[in-house]
Write a protein that holds these residues in place. Structure first.
Motif, PDB file in Angstrom:
ATOM      1  N   LEU A   1     -72.015  30.013  40.080  1.00 40.21           N
ATOM      2  CA  LEU A   1     -71.586  29.731  41.442  1.00 40.21           C
ATOM      3  C   LEU A   1     -72.655  30.112  42.453  1.00 40.21           C
ATOM      4  CD1 LEU A   1     -69.288  28.665  43.164  1.00 40.21           C
ATOM      5  CD2 LEU A   1     -68.344  30.981  43.259  1.00 40.21           C
ATOM      6  N   GLN A   2     -73.379  31.189  42.202  1.00 36.64           N
ATOM      7  CA  GLN A   2     -74.465  31.566  43.100  1.00 36.64           C
ATOM      8  C   GLN A   2     -75.595  30.539  43.057  1.00 36.64           C
ATOM      9  OE1 GLN A   2     -74.964  35.806  41.728  1.00 36.64           O
ATOM     10  NE2 GLN A   2     -74.986  36.205  43.924  1.00 36.64           N
ATOM     11  N   ALA A   3     -75.860  29.981  41.877  1.00 40.75           N
ATOM     12  CA  ALA A   3     -76.912  28.966  41.763  1.00 40.75           C
ATOM     13  C   ALA A   3     -76.472  27.616  42.307  1.00 40.75           C
ATOM     14  CB  ALA A   3     -77.339  28.814  40.302  1.00 40.75           C
ATOM     15  N   ASN A   4     -75.142  27.363  42.351  1.00 39.51           N
ATOM     16  CA  ASN A   4     -74.608  26.084  42.842  1.00 39.51           C
ATOM     17  C   ASN A   4     -73.477  26.357  43.838  1.00 39.51           C
ATOM     18  OD1 ASN A   4     -75.959  24.055  40.758  1.00 39.51           O
ATOM     19  ND2 ASN A   4     -75.151  25.782  39.574  1.00 39.51           N
ATOM     20  N   PRO A   5     -73.809  26.782  45.048  1.00 42.34           N
ATOM     21  CA  PRO A   5     -72.744  27.126  46.023  1.00 42.34           C
ATOM     22  C   PRO A   5     -71.876  25.931  46.409  1.00 42.34           C
ATOM     23  CG  PRO A   5     -74.910  27.102  47.070  1.00 42.34           C
ATOM     24  CD  PRO A   5     -75.150  26.998  45.602  1.00 42.34           C
ATOM     25  N   GLN A   6     -72.332  24.713  46.139  1.00 46.01           N
ATOM     26  CA  GLN A   6     -71.526  23.538  46.473  1.00 46.01           C
ATOM     27  C   GLN A   6     -70.286  23.420  45.591  1.00 46.01           C
ATOM     28  OE1 GLN A   6     -74.512  23.477  45.122  1.00 46.01           O
ATOM     29  NE2 GLN A   6     -74.532  22.129  43.334  1.00 46.01           N
ATOM     30  N   LEU A   7     -70.188  24.247  44.539  1.00 46.06           N
ATOM     31  CA  LEU A   7     -69.026  24.201  43.660  1.00 46.06           C
ATOM     32  C   LEU A   7     -67.812  24.913  44.247  1.00 46.06           C
ATOM     33  CD1 LEU A   7     -70.676  24.906  40.170  1.00 46.06           C
ATOM     34  CD2 LEU A   7     -69.780  22.731  41.008  1.00 46.06           C
ATOM     35  N   VAL A   8     -67.970  25.587  45.384  1.00 46.21           N
ATOM     36  CA  VAL A   8     -66.845  26.302  45.991  1.00 46.21           C
ATOM     37  C   VAL A   8     -65.725  25.308  46.295  1.00 46.21           C
ATOM     38  CG1 VAL A   8     -66.069  27.644  47.974  1.00 46.21           C
ATOM     39  CG2 VAL A   8     -68.291  28.122  46.917  1.00 46.21           C
ATOM     40  N   GLY A   9     -64.530  25.621  45.808  1.00 48.18           N
ATOM     41  CA  GLY A   9     -63.376  24.747  46.004  1.00 48.18           C
ATOM     42  C   GLY A   9     -63.294  23.600  45.017  1.00 48.18           C
ATOM     43  N   GLN A  10     -64.293  23.444  44.141  1.00 50.14           N
ATOM     44  CA  GLN A  10     -64.321  22.344  43.181  1.00 50.14           C
ATOM     45  C   GLN A  10     -63.747  22.792  41.831  1.00 50.14           C
ATOM     46  OE1 GLN A  10     -65.342  19.244  44.156  1.00 50.14           O
ATOM     47  NE2 GLN A  10     -65.639  20.152  46.197  1.00 50.14           N
TER      48      GLN A  10
END
Length: 435
Positions: free
Chosen positions: A136-145
């Motif tokens: 999640l830290q490497a891909n913050p766009q995953l928040v809520g996904q």
């Protein structure tokens, strides 16, 4: 004239050809037996090596794959108990395990009650939460996904699933309920063995499924760099002095005898020497590559000196005489003519000495490199261990999953040793000159 009669005491000549033939047959039979003894010894040695390799490979090949479970993950900040992923303090306190626990309940909704859910959560490695944090830290766009992600299974589940596929299920540390869930996951395609990337990218761990060799490999690399940087120039310089410049007297004879004796000293003695000198006297910190390199330098110096002297002796005297005859000084003769011609043999001896140092364990145990090191060392003064010591630690661990880790690490170590010895042979064949 009267004809002389032969003497009655003179015997007829004896034919020894039969005795000679019998003796030759005995000799030939003895030679054939000797050849067969040699062939039998070679065959026995090869068979022993083959059995060793087959045993190691059969036990260790499973470590290169590990069991994963496909879990639906919802990266919900409310489940984590945080407001933002940009706050490091909140990230450190977040409930990362809640992500995969929620996914496991969704994957196997029939699990009810606290005891069943605890068994359900134990299907997944306890380090899965940290893996989700890193993702999640490497891909913050995953928040809520939401996504379906393959998570590392626990070592007991990994051992059972691999043994199940081999036809001999090991059920000692898995419950009947967990076995039923594994069968259900296998039928739905949500459990499988995948390439074990962590084995080559992570350091040591108390959990077998999370343990890797990269920390030990880097520790070995830093240690060998120190060993080569010190032992090769010192060993070559000592060999040149003893062979070309040192006077022949009792003192140099005493030095040569002791160098030969040091080559046969047990390696643990060098560990005791390093403990007494480098740690107790010079106060060098324990369990760092710098200390390990210093100790292994003492151990490999005799080997490098002996092989370097042999390489210098192999240079024909005519080379020296021609250089001196052309007006070169003895110093120039050694540096410009003898040393370049002897360098292939010196490098071969140095590589063999490095291979010996790579496989040593006893001296490094004496200086504290047996410590449990999780982090990957980043330099010569960082705490580290080496690959043979890592094998020793894993072999002493009680978990069954560490058996295949140990054998796999031995396979990696053997690969390095074979590569180093092959390089030494290639250098000798490629660069040596025949006179």
């Amino acid at each position: 004239m009267t004809e002389s009669n032969p003497s009655p005491h003179r015997s007829a000549p004896v034919d020894h050809s039969a005795t000679i033939k019998a003796s030759l047959k005995r000799r030939y039979r003895a030679e054939r037996r000797f050849r067969w003894y040699g062939r039998a010894a070679i065959a026995f040695g090869l068979a022993a090596v083959l059995v060793l390799f087959v045993d190691i490979i059969s036990k260790g090949h499973g470590a290169f794959k590990t069991t994963h479970i496909a879990v639906p993950i919802h990266y919900d900040l409310d489940s984590l108990g945080i407001d933002s992923i940009n706050d490091n303090q909140q990230l450190a306190l977040a409930n990362w395990d809640a992500l995969f626990k929620s996914g496991m309940r969704q994957l196997l909704p029939e699990a009810s009650g606290r005891s069943q859910r605890r068994e359900l959560y134990r299907l997944i490695s306890n380090g899965a939460g940290y893996d989700l944090k890193d993702r999640l830290q490497a891909n913050p766009q995953l928040v809520g996904q939401r996504e379906r992600i393959w998570l590392l299974a626990d070592d007991d589940i990994d051992t059972y699933f691999k043994s199940l596929r081999d036809g001999e299920p090991y059920t000692a540390r898995v419950s009947d309920q967990q076995i039923a869930w594994i069968d259900q996951l296998y039928a739905s395609g949500d459990i499988a063995t995948r390439w074990n990337r962590n084995f080559f990218t992570r350091g040591d761990s108390r959990e077998p499924e999370q343990a890797g060799i990269w920390g030990a490999v880097m520790g070995s690399l830093f240690t060998l760099v120190i060993t080569f940087a010190l032992s090769f120039p010192i060993g070559v310089a000592a060999a040149i002095y003893l062979e070309e410049f040192a006077p022949r007297n009792r003192f140099t004879d005493f030095i040569e005898i002791n160098i030969n004796n040091l080559a046969a000293v047990p390696s643990i003695i060098f560990g005791l020497l390093g403990l007494a000198i480098f740690i107790n006297f010079f106060q060098v910190p324990r369990s760092i590559p710098l200390l390990g390199g210093l100790v292994l330098t003492l151990m490999t110096l005799p080997t490098i000196i002996i092989t370097s002297r042999a390489a210098i002796k192999a240079v024909p005297p005519s080379i020296r005489e021609a250089a001196l005859g052309m007006g070169a000084s003895k110093h120039q003769m050694v540096l410009h003519h003898v040393l370049p011609l002897a360098m292939p043999g010196m490098l071969t001896g140095a590589i063999i000495g490095m291979a010996q140092a790579l496989g040593e364990t006893a001296p490094l145990l004496m200086i504290g490199m047996v410590a449990f090191i999780v982090d990957i060392p980043g330099g010569f003064s960082d705490p580290a261990t080496v690959l043979p010591v890592q094998i020793f630690l894993w072999a002493d661990s009680p978990e069954r999953a560490f058996v295949e880790k140990t054998s796999a690490a031995i396979m990696v170590l053997l690969a390095f040793l074979i590569a180093m010895n092959t390089t030494a042979v290639w250098i000798r064949k490629r660069l040596e000159r025949r006179w």
